[in-house]
Design a protein around this motif. Sequence first.
Motif, PDB file in Angstrom:
ATOM      1  N   ASN A  64      -5.445  -9.924  14.547  1.00 30.73           N
ATOM      2  CA  ASN A  64      -5.641  -9.857  13.106  1.00 30.73           C
ATOM      3  C   ASN A  64      -4.388  -9.251  12.455  1.00 30.73           C
ATOM      4  N   ILE A  65      -3.841  -9.978  11.476  1.00 33.78           N
ATOM      5  CA  ILE A  65      -2.638  -9.535  10.775  1.00 33.78           C
ATOM      6  C   ILE A  65      -2.966  -9.464   9.287  1.00 33.78           C
ATOM      7  N   LYS A  66      -2.696  -8.317   8.658  1.00 33.39           N
ATOM      8  CA  LYS A  66      -3.064  -8.128   7.260  1.00 33.39           C
ATOM      9  C   LYS A  66      -1.934  -7.435   6.506  1.00 33.39           C
ATOM     10  N   VAL A  67      -1.677  -7.914   5.293  1.00 34.93           N
ATOM     11  CA  VAL A  67      -0.679  -7.320   4.408  1.00 34.93           C
ATOM     12  C   VAL A  67      -1.340  -7.040   3.060  1.00 34.93           C
ATOM     13  N   ASP A  68      -1.204  -5.812   2.557  1.00 35.65           N
ATOM     14  CA  ASP A  68      -1.791  -5.413   1.274  1.00 35.65           C
ATOM     15  C   ASP A  68      -0.702  -4.840   0.371  1.00 35.65           C
ATOM     16  N   VAL A  69      -0.770  -5.203  -0.912  1.00 34.41           N
ATOM     17  CA  VAL A  69       0.176  -4.708  -1.903  1.00 34.41           C
ATOM     18  C   VAL A  69      -0.594  -3.989  -2.999  1.00 34.41           C
ATOM     19  N   GLU A  70      -0.204  -2.752  -3.279  1.00 37.45           N
ATOM     20  CA  GLU A  70      -0.767  -1.979  -4.384  1.00 37.45           C
ATOM     21  C   GLU A  70       0.254  -1.979  -5.524  1.00 37.45           C
ATOM     22  N   HIS A  71      -0.214  -2.392  -6.725  1.00 39.86           N
ATOM     23  CA  HIS A  71       0.709  -2.573  -7.843  1.00 39.86           C
ATOM     24  C   HIS A  71       0.083  -2.012  -9.122  1.00 39.86           C
ATOM     25  N   PRO A  72       0.089  -0.705  -9.292  1.00 40.22           N
ATOM     26  CA  PRO A  72      -0.482  -0.128 -10.524  1.00 40.22           C
ATOM     27  C   PRO A  72       0.353  -0.459 -11.747  1.00 40.22           C
ATOM     28  N   ILE A  73      -0.370  -0.775 -12.849  1.00 39.32           N
ATOM     29  CA  ILE A  73       0.290  -1.054 -14.123  1.00 39.32           C
ATOM     30  C   ILE A  73      -0.429  -0.233 -15.189  1.00 39.32           C
ATOM     31  N   GLY A  74       0.071   0.932 -15.492  1.00 33.73           N
ATOM     32  CA  GLY A  74      -0.588   1.821 -16.444  1.00 33.73           C
ATOM     33  C   GLY A  74      -1.938   2.260 -15.900  1.00 33.73           C
ATOM     34  N   THR A  75      -3.001   1.982 -16.671  1.00 35.94           N
ATOM     35  CA  THR A  75      -4.360   2.337 -16.225  1.00 35.94           C
ATOM     36  C   THR A  75      -4.988   1.232 -15.381  1.00 35.94           C
ATOM     37  N   THR A  76      -4.228   0.192 -15.090  1.00 30.96           N
ATOM     38  CA  THR A  76      -4.730  -0.943 -14.300  1.00 30.96           C
ATOM     39  C   THR A  76      -4.187  -0.854 -12.878  1.00 30.96           C
ATOM     40  N   ARG A  77      -5.077  -1.054 -11.897  1.00 32.87           N
ATOM     41  CA  ARG A  77      -4.675  -1.072 -10.496  1.00 32.87           C
ATOM     42  C   ARG A  77      -4.778  -2.513  -9.990  1.00 32.87           C
ATOM     43  N   LEU A  78      -3.648  -3.105  -9.730  1.00 31.98           N
ATOM     44  CA  LEU A  78      -3.586  -4.474  -9.225  1.00 31.98           C
ATOM     45  C   LEU A  78      -3.324  -4.440  -7.730  1.00 31.98           C
ATOM     46  N   SER A  79      -4.163  -5.164  -6.978  1.00 31.23           N
ATOM     47  CA  SER A  79      -4.002  -5.249  -5.523  1.00 31.23           C
ATOM     48  C   SER A  79      -4.045  -6.722  -5.119  1.00 31.23           C
ATOM     49  N   TYR A  80      -3.239  -7.081  -4.158  1.00 27.03           N
ATOM     50  CA  TYR A  80      -3.267  -8.448  -3.634  1.00 27.03           C
ATOM     51  C   TYR A  80      -2.714  -8.427  -2.221  1.00 27.03           C
ATOM     52  N   GLY A  81      -3.026  -9.480  -1.489  1.00 26.91           N
ATOM     53  CA  GLY A  81      -2.576  -9.518  -0.107  1.00 26.91           C
ATOM     54  C   GLY A  81      -3.095 -10.742   0.618  1.00 26.91           C
ATOM     55  N   GLY A  82      -2.881 -10.751   1.922  1.00 25.74           N
ATOM     56  CA  GLY A  82      -3.294 -11.871   2.755  1.00 25.74           C
ATOM     57  C   GLY A  82      -3.668 -11.404   4.142  1.00 25.74           C
ATOM     58  N   GLN A  83      -4.373 -12.267   4.856  1.00 25.95           N
ATOM     59  CA  GLN A  83      -4.861 -11.916   6.188  1.00 25.95           C
ATOM     60  C   GLN A  83      -4.923 -13.161   7.067  1.00 25.95           C
ATOM     61  N   LEU A  84      -4.518 -13.010   8.318  1.00 23.68           N
ATOM     62  CA  LEU A  84      -4.618 -14.070   9.321  1.00 23.68           C
ATOM     63  C   LEU A  84      -5.408 -13.534  10.498  1.00 23.68           C
ATOM     64  N   THR A  85      -6.399 -14.302  10.943  1.00 28.48           N
ATOM     65  CA  THR A  85      -7.226 -13.900  12.083  1.00 28.48           C
ATOM     66  C   THR A  85      -7.299 -15.044  13.080  1.00 28.48           C
ATOM     67  N   PHE A  86      -7.012 -14.737  14.347  1.00 25.71           N
ATOM     68  CA  PHE A  86      -7.060 -15.729  15.417  1.00 25.71           C
ATOM     69  C   PHE A  86      -7.999 -15.203  16.504  1.00 25.71           C
ATOM     70  N   THR A  87      -9.008 -15.996  16.835  1.00 29.24           N
ATOM     71  CA  THR A  87      -9.991 -15.589  17.837  1.00 29.24           C
ATOM     72  C   THR A  87     -10.167 -16.709  18.852  1.00 29.24           C
ATOM     73  N   GLU A  88     -10.118 -16.356  20.138  1.00 28.78           N
ATOM     74  CA  GLU A  88     -10.394 -17.309  21.212  1.00 28.78           C
ATOM     75  C   GLU A  88     -11.413 -16.690  22.162  1.00 28.78           C
ATOM     76  N   THR A  89     -12.403 -17.485  22.530  1.00 27.31           N
ATOM     77  CA  THR A  89     -13.471 -17.009  23.409  1.00 27.31           C
ATOM     78  C   THR A  89     -13.689 -18.007  24.534  1.00 27.31           C
ATOM     79  N   LEU A  90     -13.857 -17.492  25.733  1.00 28.26           N
ATOM     80  CA  LEU A  90     -14.133 -18.320  26.903  1.00 28.26           C
ATOM     81  C   LEU A  90     -15.429 -17.857  27.545  1.00 28.26           C
TER      82      LEU A  90
END
Length: 308
Positions: A64-90
């Motif tokens: 699992n790979i995740k990137v998060d960005v916190e971007h406050p703008i005055g009284t506003t809290r802006l967050s954005y990001g992405g995530q990749l998940t790879f699962t293999e089961t046998l």
Amino acid sequence: TANAHGLLKLDTLGRSVSFDVDYFRYDNDLEIDNQTETFLPRGELLGLNFASRNEALQQIENLNIKVDVEHPIGTTRLSYGGQLTFTETLGDQVNFNTATGSPVFDHTLSKIYKYRENVQAAYVSLAVTPNERWEWKAGLRLENTNTEGYSVTLDQRSTNDYLRLFPTLFLAYHYNDNNDYSFSYGRRINRPGFRNLNPFRVYVNSNAYSEGNPFLQPSFSDQLEFTHAYRGKLRTNVFLSRTVDGHGTVFIADPATEVQATLRRNFYNDFFIGIGELYSFDVGKWWSSQNQVYAFVGTTNVYGEFDI
């Protein structure tokens, strides 16, 4: 399990970028002996019904790979990001018939099943506190899912691809020192687990078996909630939830053959609405008490036909 975490602070205003890499590996090696005997109603042994030894290996690997960005703008809290998940089961299962006392390989109950699930997700979230009374949050998450199940034994492959949006909304209003109100909405996904996707039959005895379904679809639910808090002690909660394409276990019996089957299906939609009251108080300096009662009503609609 292993985790790597990093945080990069961009400035003194609170802007930052963080990342996480998580790795998970699970190995489970099992050996199970089953023996079923049949008795007459008065307890007289009729004979051996079923005897087997099952040797199973399960391996699960997840990255699992995740990137998060916190971007406050005055009284506003802006967050954005992405995530990749790879699962293999046998799943590798070998079965032996031990009814004669000597293990005999049973190819009909021996199996190898591989399952792969990849999820790509991106999100954006906005939180605003315009004044001391109001607070609101809104978010949107986009998920793309690719799955593939492959039965090595049967040479059968099943794939599933779907793209979905998941919105969230939260509103809070501080009326005065005694009364607070809030409202929330969210959409969720419930993916079927590997065990329920495995298409092979596992027999408990000669008349009963359990079988997975590689064509199971995920279920989706919408949840709304309204809450009123009085002096932080009495909370009134009104909620509503709806589930579409719910999946689970279905039990079927055939009176003619006396065969019992445990199957996995998407087979219901449900709707629930209810109200709850929670009251908490302190007793002296050392004790606190929380008391709650809920009442709800719902309906579940079952669809589809189930045959052995």
